[in-house]
Design a protein around this motif. Structure first.
Motif, PDB file in Angstrom:
ATOM      1  N   LYS A 162       0.827  -1.209   0.000  1.00 14.47           N
ATOM      2  CA  LYS A 162       0.000   0.000   0.000  1.00 14.47           C
ATOM      3  C   LYS A 162       0.859   1.255   0.000  1.00 14.47           C
ATOM      4  O   LYS A 162       1.990   1.249   0.474  1.00 14.47           O
ATOM      5  CB  LYS A 162      -0.920   0.008   1.229  1.00 14.47           C
ATOM      6  CG  LYS A 162      -1.970  -1.083   1.232  1.00 14.47           C
ATOM      7  CD  LYS A 162      -2.882  -0.934   2.435  1.00 14.47           C
ATOM      8  CE  LYS A 162      -3.967  -1.996   2.428  1.00 14.47           C
ATOM      9  NZ  LYS A 162      -4.874  -1.865   3.596  1.00 14.47           N
ATOM     10  N   ASP A 163       0.291   2.309  -0.555  1.00 15.28           N
ATOM     11  CA  ASP A 163       0.978   3.603  -0.531  1.00 15.28           C
ATOM     12  C   ASP A 163       1.105   4.074   0.912  1.00 15.28           C
ATOM     13  O   ASP A 163       0.184   3.900   1.723  1.00 15.28           O
ATOM     14  CB  ASP A 163       0.186   4.641  -1.333  1.00 15.28           C
ATOM     15  CG  ASP A 163       0.044   4.244  -2.791  1.00 15.28           C
ATOM     16  OD1 ASP A 163       0.836   3.397  -3.236  1.00 15.28           O
ATOM     17  OD2 ASP A 163      -0.864   4.766  -3.458  1.00 15.28           O
ATOM     18  N   LEU A 164       2.247   4.641   1.233  1.00 16.72           N
ATOM     19  CA  LEU A 164       2.483   5.133   2.587  1.00 16.72           C
ATOM     20  C   LEU A 164       2.080   6.598   2.665  1.00 16.72           C
ATOM     21  O   LEU A 164       2.616   7.451   1.959  1.00 16.72           O
ATOM     22  CB  LEU A 164       3.966   4.982   2.938  1.00 16.72           C
ATOM     23  CG  LEU A 164       4.394   5.556   4.291  1.00 16.72           C
ATOM     24  CD1 LEU A 164       3.668   4.849   5.432  1.00 16.72           C
ATOM     25  CD2 LEU A 164       5.909   5.441   4.467  1.00 16.72           C
ATOM     26  N   ARG A 165       1.104   6.878   3.499  1.00 15.22           N
ATOM     27  CA  ARG A 165       0.654   8.257   3.711  1.00 15.22           C
ATOM     28  C   ARG A 165       1.211   8.742   5.052  1.00 15.22           C
ATOM     29  O   ARG A 165       1.080   8.064   6.071  1.00 15.22           O
ATOM     30  CB  ARG A 165      -0.867   8.327   3.710  1.00 15.22           C
ATOM     31  CG  ARG A 165      -1.435   9.743   3.830  1.00 15.22           C
ATOM     32  CD  ARG A 165      -2.941   9.730   3.729  1.00 15.22           C
ATOM     33  NE  ARG A 165      -3.384   9.326   2.420  1.00 15.22           N
ATOM     34  CZ  ARG A 165      -3.536  10.142   1.386  1.00 15.22           C
ATOM     35  NH1 ARG A 165      -3.243  11.442   1.522  1.00 15.22           N
ATOM     36  NH2 ARG A 165      -3.948   9.702   0.220  1.00 15.22           N
TER      37      ARG A 165
ATOM     38  N   VAL B 130       1.909  11.432   0.117  1.00 12.05           N
ATOM     39  CA  VAL B 130       1.823  10.006  -0.188  1.00 12.05           C
ATOM     40  C   VAL B 130       3.177   9.576  -0.734  1.00 12.05           C
ATOM     41  O   VAL B 130       3.666  10.146  -1.726  1.00 12.05           O
ATOM     42  CB  VAL B 130       0.724   9.714  -1.226  1.00 12.05           C
ATOM     43  CG1 VAL B 130       0.726   8.226  -1.601  1.00 12.05           C
ATOM     44  CG2 VAL B 130      -0.633  10.123  -0.683  1.00 12.05           C
ATOM     45  N   TYR B 131       3.768   8.581  -0.097  1.00 10.52           N
ATOM     46  CA  TYR B 131       5.088   8.084  -0.492  1.00 10.52           C
ATOM     47  C   TYR B 131       4.902   6.782  -1.267  1.00 10.52           C
ATOM     48  O   TYR B 131       4.329   5.817  -0.775  1.00 10.52           O
ATOM     49  CB  TYR B 131       5.944   7.849   0.757  1.00 10.52           C
ATOM     50  CG  TYR B 131       7.373   7.477   0.471  1.00 10.52           C
ATOM     51  CD1 TYR B 131       8.333   8.455   0.256  1.00 10.52           C
ATOM     52  CD2 TYR B 131       7.763   6.141   0.432  1.00 10.52           C
ATOM     53  CE1 TYR B 131       9.652   8.112  -0.009  1.00 10.52           C
ATOM     54  CE2 TYR B 131       9.077   5.784   0.171  1.00 10.52           C
ATOM     55  CZ  TYR B 131      10.012   6.772  -0.050  1.00 10.52           C
ATOM     56  OH  TYR B 131      11.324   6.420  -0.307  1.00 10.52           O
ATOM     57  N   LYS B 132       5.380   6.787  -2.520  1.00 10.90           N
ATOM     58  CA  LYS B 132       5.198   5.613  -3.374  1.00 10.90           C
ATOM     59  C   LYS B 132       6.348   5.506  -4.370  1.00 10.90           C
ATOM     60  O   LYS B 132       6.651   6.474  -5.074  1.00 10.90           O
ATOM     61  CB  LYS B 132       3.871   5.713  -4.121  1.00 10.90           C
ATOM     62  CG  LYS B 132       3.599   4.551  -5.071  1.00 10.90           C
ATOM     63  CD  LYS B 132       2.270   4.732  -5.790  1.00 10.90           C
ATOM     64  CE  LYS B 132       1.992   3.575  -6.734  1.00 10.90           C
ATOM     65  NZ  LYS B 132       0.709   3.753  -7.464  1.00 10.90           N
ATOM     66  N   ASP B 133       6.944   4.345  -4.423  1.00 11.39           N
ATOM     67  CA  ASP B 133       8.018   4.072  -5.391  1.00 11.39           C
ATOM     68  C   ASP B 133       9.101   5.148  -5.361  1.00 11.39           C
ATOM     69  O   ASP B 133       9.533   5.663  -6.394  1.00 11.39           O
ATOM     70  CB  ASP B 133       7.446   3.955  -6.816  1.00 11.39           C
ATOM     71  CG  ASP B 133       6.461   2.796  -6.950  1.00 11.39           C
ATOM     72  OD1 ASP B 133       6.619   1.807  -6.219  1.00 11.39           O
ATOM     73  OD2 ASP B 133       5.534   2.922  -7.778  1.00 11.39           O
ATOM     74  N   HIS B 134       9.510   5.503  -4.145  1.00 12.52           N
ATOM     75  CA  HIS B 134      10.568   6.491  -3.944  1.00 12.52           C
ATOM     76  C   HIS B 134      10.205   7.878  -4.495  1.00 12.52           C
ATOM     77  O   HIS B 134      11.086   8.685  -4.811  1.00 12.52           O
ATOM     78  CB  HIS B 134      11.878   6.015  -4.584  1.00 12.52           C
ATOM     79  CG  HIS B 134      12.336   4.693  -4.068  1.00 12.52           C
ATOM     80  ND1 HIS B 134      12.859   4.515  -2.801  1.00 12.52           N
ATOM     81  CD2 HIS B 134      12.334   3.445  -4.654  1.00 12.52           C
ATOM     82  CE1 HIS B 134      13.165   3.245  -2.616  1.00 12.52           C
ATOM     83  NE2 HIS B 134      12.857   2.582  -3.712  1.00 12.52           N
ATOM     84  N   SER B 135       8.916   8.131  -4.613  1.00 10.79           N
ATOM     85  CA  SER B 135       8.429   9.445  -5.013  1.00 10.79           C
ATOM     86  C   SER B 135       7.365   9.890  -4.019  1.00 10.79           C
ATOM     87  O   SER B 135       6.781   9.059  -3.299  1.00 10.79           O
ATOM     88  CB  SER B 135       7.839   9.410  -6.430  1.00 10.79           C
ATOM     89  OG  SER B 135       8.832   9.099  -7.380  1.00 10.79           O
ATOM     90  N   VAL B 136       7.108  11.163  -3.956  1.00 14.24           N
ATOM     91  CA  VAL B 136       6.077  11.677  -3.056  1.00 14.24           C
ATOM     92  C   VAL B 136       5.065  12.504  -3.856  1.00 14.24           C
ATOM     93  O   VAL B 136       5.412  13.154  -4.848  1.00 14.24           O
ATOM     94  CB  VAL B 136       6.675  12.540  -1.918  1.00 14.24           C
ATOM     95  CG1 VAL B 136       7.499  11.693  -0.977  1.00 14.24           C
ATOM     96  CG2 VAL B 136       7.499  13.683  -2.467  1.00 14.24           C
TER      97      VAL B 136
END
Length: 292
Positions: free
Chosen positions: A4-7, A100-106
């Motif tokens: 899951k995406d990290l919020r 939202v932190y996802k795939d080393h992007s925010v």
């Protein structure tokens, strides 16, 4: 397994070299050197203050911090370093918000707002949002100045912006909407004065015209006629004509024909004042343009 995406809440920092494109066109070597120095100091201080560089893009960068205080201290240290023997005109903007932190992007509004805050800065400045400011309340080693509420591109609500004012940092001029409104309020007395002067000049000119016209006219008050059929009330009509004429005669420049004079003229001319024809004949005789 689906990750899951990290919020999370984080301090988001954007940096940018102002005028990079122009400097590259003028001298490519200097432009590339500026980028190298920019990334070198940013990488060093981000690591020192426990941040994470998410992305370098051309002449800019995006990084995040778990601590707002660490993010601001990092920005101050970087700007001091950028004033070295080879100065680099860097702008820094920081916002604290949900990402939202996802795939080393925010992603998220926190990222967008930080980017827009950086864009309104000047070389050598560190601008922060109202939310960042609220987290610095008990940290007296960080001084700030409120610059006002700004409407940022693609951001719905105005954002309160502060400049960090520690020694060595550049401070943009305040651009508050309230300051703008006060500026307009300062003009109001002059507008009121202008309206008053215009009205006075207009009124004076028209008053002269009215007085001139009034002086060229004669007002006549003929004896009123008693239509009640009761002769005992004839004196009421006479008194009304007399008192009206008397009051009008006190007006400056008013040429009034008294009811007594009007009555004699009517008798001598044998006019019937109750008819429209008699009215016109009476006006011709007395020269009165207004008959009360």
């Amino acid at each position: 397994m689906v990750v899951k995406d990290l919020r999370k809440l984080a301090a988001v920092m954007f940096t940018d070299i102002q005028g990079y494109s122009a400097s590259v066109q003028h001298d490519e070597k200097i432009g590339l050197t500026n980028v190298q120095i920019h990334r070198q100091h940013l990488t060093h201080f981000t690591e020192e203050f426990h941040g994470q560089v998410i992305q370098f893009y051309g002449d800019g960068s995006l990084s995040i911090y778990d601590s707002v205080v660490d993010a601001v201290h990092c920005a101050i240290a970087m700007q001091k370093a950028y004033r070295s023997d080879h100065p680099v005109p860097v702008r820094i903007g920081i916002h604290f918000g949900d990402i939202v932190y996802k795939d080393h992007s925010v992603f998220g509004d926190g990222v967008n707002i930080a980017s827009r805050i950086q864009a309104v800065g000047i070389p050598g400045s560190v601008l922060i949002s109202q939310k960042v400011q609220s987290e610095l309340a008990n940290h007296r080693d960080i001084q700030t100045k409120f610059l006002g509420h700004q409407r940022l591109k693609n951001i719905t609500d105005p954002v309160g912006i502060y400049a960090v004012t520690n020694d060595g940092l550049a401070i943009p001029r305040a651009h508050s909407r309230v300051a703008g409104i006060k500026k307009y309020f300062s003009v109001i007395p002059f507008l009121v004065l202008l309206v008053f002067v215009t009205w006075f000049v207009f009124f004076s000119k028209n008053e002269q015209k009215l007085n001139t016209a009034f002086m060229d006219q004669t007002i006549s008050i003929p004896v009123f006629i008693n239509h009640t059929g009761d002769p005992s009330r004839d004196h009421i009509a006479e008194m009304a004509s007399h008192w009206i004429g008397k009051e009008l005669s006190t007006v400056s420049n008013a040429h009034v024909v008294s009811s007594e004079s009007a009555s004699k003229m009517i008798q001598l001319a044998g006019m019937d004042f109750t008819t429209s024809r008699g009215m016109k004949n009476y006006q011709t005789l007395t020269g009165a343009v207004n008959i009360v």
